[in-house]
Design an enzyme around this catalytic site. Sequence first.
Site, PDB file in Angstrom:
ATOM      1  CB  SER A 240      -8.149  23.938   1.492  1.00 50.76           C
ATOM      2  OG  SER A 240      -6.694  24.101   1.942  1.00 50.76           O
ATOM      3  CG  HIS A 270      -5.523  22.348  -2.871  1.00 51.10           C
ATOM      4  ND1 HIS A 270      -4.254  22.652  -2.257  1.00 51.10           N
ATOM      5  CD2 HIS A 270      -6.391  23.164  -2.020  1.00 51.10           C
ATOM      6  CE1 HIS A 270      -4.440  23.268  -0.985  1.00 51.10           C
ATOM      7  NE2 HIS A 270      -5.685  23.610  -0.738  1.00 51.10           N
ATOM      8  CG  HIS A 316       4.034  25.400  -3.811  1.00 55.53           C
ATOM      9  ND1 HIS A 316       3.523  26.668  -3.631  1.00 55.53           N
ATOM     10  CD2 HIS A 316       3.189  24.405  -3.076  1.00 55.53           C
ATOM     11  CE1 HIS A 316       2.605  26.427  -2.496  1.00 55.53           C
ATOM     12  NE2 HIS A 316       2.545  25.323  -2.311  1.00 55.53           N
ATOM     13  NE  ARG A 325       3.993  22.191   3.216  1.00 53.13           N
ATOM     14  CZ  ARG A 325       2.780  22.570   2.397  1.00 53.13           C
ATOM     15  NH1 ARG A 325       1.692  22.791   2.990  1.00 53.13           N
ATOM     16  NH2 ARG A 325       2.901  22.840   1.185  1.00 53.13           N
ATOM     17  CG  ASP A 371       0.121  17.195  -1.770  1.00 54.81           C
ATOM     18  OD1 ASP A 371      -0.313  16.955  -0.548  1.00 54.81           O
ATOM     19  OD2 ASP A 371      -0.353  18.154  -2.343  1.00 54.81           O
TER      20      ASP A 371
HETATM   21  N1  CMX Z   1       4.747  18.605 -13.760  1.00 51.08           N
HETATM   22  C1  CMX Z   1       4.660  18.960 -14.952  1.00 51.08           C
HETATM   23  N2  CMX Z   1       4.313  20.218 -15.564  1.00 51.08           N
HETATM   24  C2  CMX Z   1       4.166  21.146 -14.296  1.00 51.08           C
HETATM   25  C3  CMX Z   1       4.428  20.719 -12.945  1.00 51.08           C
HETATM   26  C4  CMX Z   1       4.446  19.371 -12.767  1.00 51.08           C
HETATM   27  N3  CMX Z   1       4.734  18.986 -11.587  1.00 51.08           N
HETATM   28  N4  CMX Z   1       4.221  21.891 -12.162  1.00 51.08           N
HETATM   29  C5  CMX Z   1       3.769  22.865 -13.229  1.00 51.08           C
HETATM   30  N5  CMX Z   1       3.947  22.465 -14.582  1.00 51.08           N
HETATM   31  C6  CMX Z   1       3.639  23.172 -15.672  1.00 51.08           C
HETATM   32  C7  CMX Z   1       2.055  23.694 -15.522  1.00 51.08           C
HETATM   33  O1  CMX Z   1       0.996  22.880 -15.932  1.00 51.08           O
HETATM   34  C8  CMX Z   1       2.321  24.887 -16.554  1.00 51.08           C
HETATM   35  O2  CMX Z   1       2.175  24.312 -17.889  1.00 51.08           O
HETATM   36  P1  CMX Z   1       1.349  25.036 -18.959  1.00 51.08           P
HETATM   37  O3  CMX Z   1       2.116  26.340 -19.185  1.00 51.08           O
HETATM   38  O4  CMX Z   1       1.238  24.110 -19.782  1.00 51.08           O
HETATM   39  O5  CMX Z   1      -0.044  25.408 -18.446  1.00 51.08           O
HETATM   40  C9  CMX Z   1       3.687  25.430 -16.177  1.00 51.08           C
HETATM   41  O6  CMX Z   1       4.478  24.261 -15.694  1.00 51.08           O
HETATM   42  C10 CMX Z   1       3.614  26.649 -15.300  1.00 51.08           C
HETATM   43  O7  CMX Z   1       3.076  26.397 -14.151  1.00 51.08           O
HETATM   44  P2  CMX Z   1       3.664  27.002 -12.792  1.00 51.08           P
HETATM   45  O8  CMX Z   1       3.275  28.642 -13.001  1.00 51.08           O
HETATM   46  O9  CMX Z   1       5.071  26.495 -12.641  1.00 51.08           O
HETATM   47  O10 CMX Z   1       2.519  26.167 -11.909  1.00 51.08           O
HETATM   48  P3  CMX Z   1       1.212  26.922 -11.349  1.00 51.08           P
HETATM   49  O11 CMX Z   1       1.559  28.134 -10.289  1.00 51.08           O
HETATM   50  O12 CMX Z   1       0.246  27.139 -12.540  1.00 51.08           O
HETATM   51  O13 CMX Z   1       0.664  25.661 -10.557  1.00 51.08           O
HETATM   52  C11 CMX Z   1       0.691  23.512  -9.387  1.00 51.08           C
HETATM   53  C12 CMX Z   1       1.157  25.153  -9.587  1.00 51.08           C
HETATM   54  C13 CMX Z   1       1.210  23.164  -7.911  1.00 51.08           C
HETATM   55  C14 CMX Z   1      -0.771  23.392  -9.597  1.00 51.08           C
HETATM   56  C15 CMX Z   1       1.617  22.655 -10.472  1.00 51.08           C
HETATM   57  O14 CMX Z   1       2.756  23.003 -10.041  1.00 51.08           O
HETATM   58  C16 CMX Z   1       1.278  21.264 -10.327  1.00 51.08           C
HETATM   59  O15 CMX Z   1       0.105  21.034 -11.423  1.00 51.08           O
HETATM   60  N6  CMX Z   1       1.856  20.342  -9.647  1.00 51.08           N
HETATM   61  C17 CMX Z   1       1.589  19.111  -9.880  1.00 51.08           C
HETATM   62  C18 CMX Z   1       0.233  19.080  -8.863  1.00 51.08           C
HETATM   63  C19 CMX Z   1       0.246  19.134  -7.273  1.00 51.08           C
HETATM   64  O16 CMX Z   1       1.592  18.470  -6.705  1.00 51.08           O
HETATM   65  N7  CMX Z   1      -0.388  19.701  -6.584  1.00 51.08           N
HETATM   66  C20 CMX Z   1      -0.166  20.018  -5.220  1.00 51.08           C
HETATM   67  C21 CMX Z   1       0.099  21.426  -4.861  1.00 51.08           C
HETATM   68  C22 CMX Z   1       0.226  21.507  -3.425  1.00 51.08           C
HETATM   69  C23 CMX Z   1      -0.910  21.568  -2.680  1.00 51.08           C
HETATM   70  O17 CMX Z   1      -1.763  22.585  -3.023  1.00 51.08           O
HETATM   71  O18 CMX Z   1      -1.158  20.740  -2.138  1.00 51.08           O
END
Ligand code: CMX
Length: 442
Positions: A240, A270, A316, A325, A371
């Site tokens: 964002s 996000h 994250h 937070r 979140d």
């Molecule tokens: N549950 C399950 N698997 C997860 C996970 C979770 N909460 N968080 C990361 N992973 C997985 C990823 O999907 C990724 O899998 P693949 O290799 O199969 O693609 C692997 O772990 C490595 O990911 P990462 O490097 O740790 O995380 P990223 O930087 O790629 O992504 C984020 C970060 C936030 C998108 C991810 O942790 C996620 O999807 N979390 C759940 C959604 C969420 O809570 N988003 C909000 C973030 C805060 C915000 O911006 O508001």
Amino acid sequence: MILKDKLASQMPVWRERVRNLLAESGDVKVGEVTIKQVYGGMRDVKSLVTDISSVDPNEGIRLRGYTIPELLEKLPKLHGDEMPLAGGLYYLLLVGELPSLEEALEVEEEWKKRSTVPQYVYDVLCAMPPQAQPMTLFSQAILAMQSESIFTRKYDEGMRKDDQWTYMLEDSLDMTAKLPAIAAFIYNLKYGDCHIPPANPELDWSGNFAAMMCVEDELYADLSRLYFIIHSDHESGNVSAHATHLVGSTLSDIYYATSAGMNGLAGPLHGRANQEALSWLLDVFDKYGRVPEPEELRQFAWDTLKTGHVIPGYGHAVLRKTDPRFTAQHEFGMKHFPNDPIFKLAAMVYDVVPKVLLEQGKAKDPWPNVDAISGALQQHFGVQDSDGTGVYGFYTVLFGVSRALGVSANAVWARALGQPLERPKSLTTKMLEEVATKTKAV
Ligand code: CMX
């Protein structure tokens, strides 16, 4: 306006500072970029600048150098309130100094003067079909107000580059002043049937929002203050903030730029994760008809992972420890309603899910982000995210009201420092393969 005078007095110093840095050290390397980063969402590529906030992977966010607990302690509060004024936070983001109560109240007063939402904005929202999502409406409402932009009008009249920030500030105050009323209107349009009261001059920005949401429990105003402070800014690389900055770098005004940022916030990876986190908690609760035992919850988490889904609210891109937070919201719930079943469940997830994610071994950060628990707090006050018919995402609107404070403060500074059009270079896969081959050959 004290706020504007303070900013004006800082501009020459900052401009000189940046000019010197560029003149003396413009060619110094900040880091290197790997092929994995180019293909991997630019993680950790150091290519943006902001002095408003910074995120340490282990400590979390600092806004103008202050941690979340420090902010909640030091920002000015009105007598009797548990949480500080959002106006003080906005002052801090913009000016970089903790405000006095008078300075915080000045921002609140500016917001009051500018809070009337043009009727055409409500007309636009009402004209949308019933299935339009709250975030669509929120982004549209912001975009609809673009014709109010003083920045764009002054640009068309030939404004000087050095003056751009002042009009960006005017627009930012104008826009942020109206967002609580717009959010409350969207909530009522989608889910409510309350008679939204007119803005009450006795109340602050967050207090007025709580009143317009027709939540009777007075504690909701303090939750709103907390919520709007902690979601405001998180460095410049999040989607964002980055989308807003990118669009603003074309000299689009704050309405165009923030609307773009809000479209990014609407994504499930996000800002929409707050809605998904609550849905996940409600699914757990519905399955067992109660707060489950830890072992049942562990199994549920594994079942989610086995279907290829993420556990929303956990993980994250930058953080590697529990998000402060999250902690601030957890403490608020523990203090005021520790026995609310959904809150209790969210707190239990914190005990169970990190261990599951660690066991799975994929997520780099197994800890909760902002979140994971925010929806559990909202539902305690009866504020729903979904109407049960596929219209969902009001919690992301709340995130957006707060995030607008951070992105607009950054936009003011981007114009003050004359930050240029953003235009990174893209490569083809063939080019990357050639770089890889050449590097291996050396
Ligand atoms: N549950 C399950 N698997 C997860 C996970 C979770 N909460 N968080 C990361 N992973 C997985 C990823 O999907 C990724 O899998 P693949 O290799 O199969 O693609 C692997 O772990 C490595 O990911 P990462 O490097 O740790 O995380 P990223 O930087 O790629 O992504 C984020 C970060 C936030 C998108 C991810 O942790 C996620 O999807 N979390 C759940 C959604 C969420 O809570 N988003 C909000 C973030 C805060 C915000 O911006 O508001």
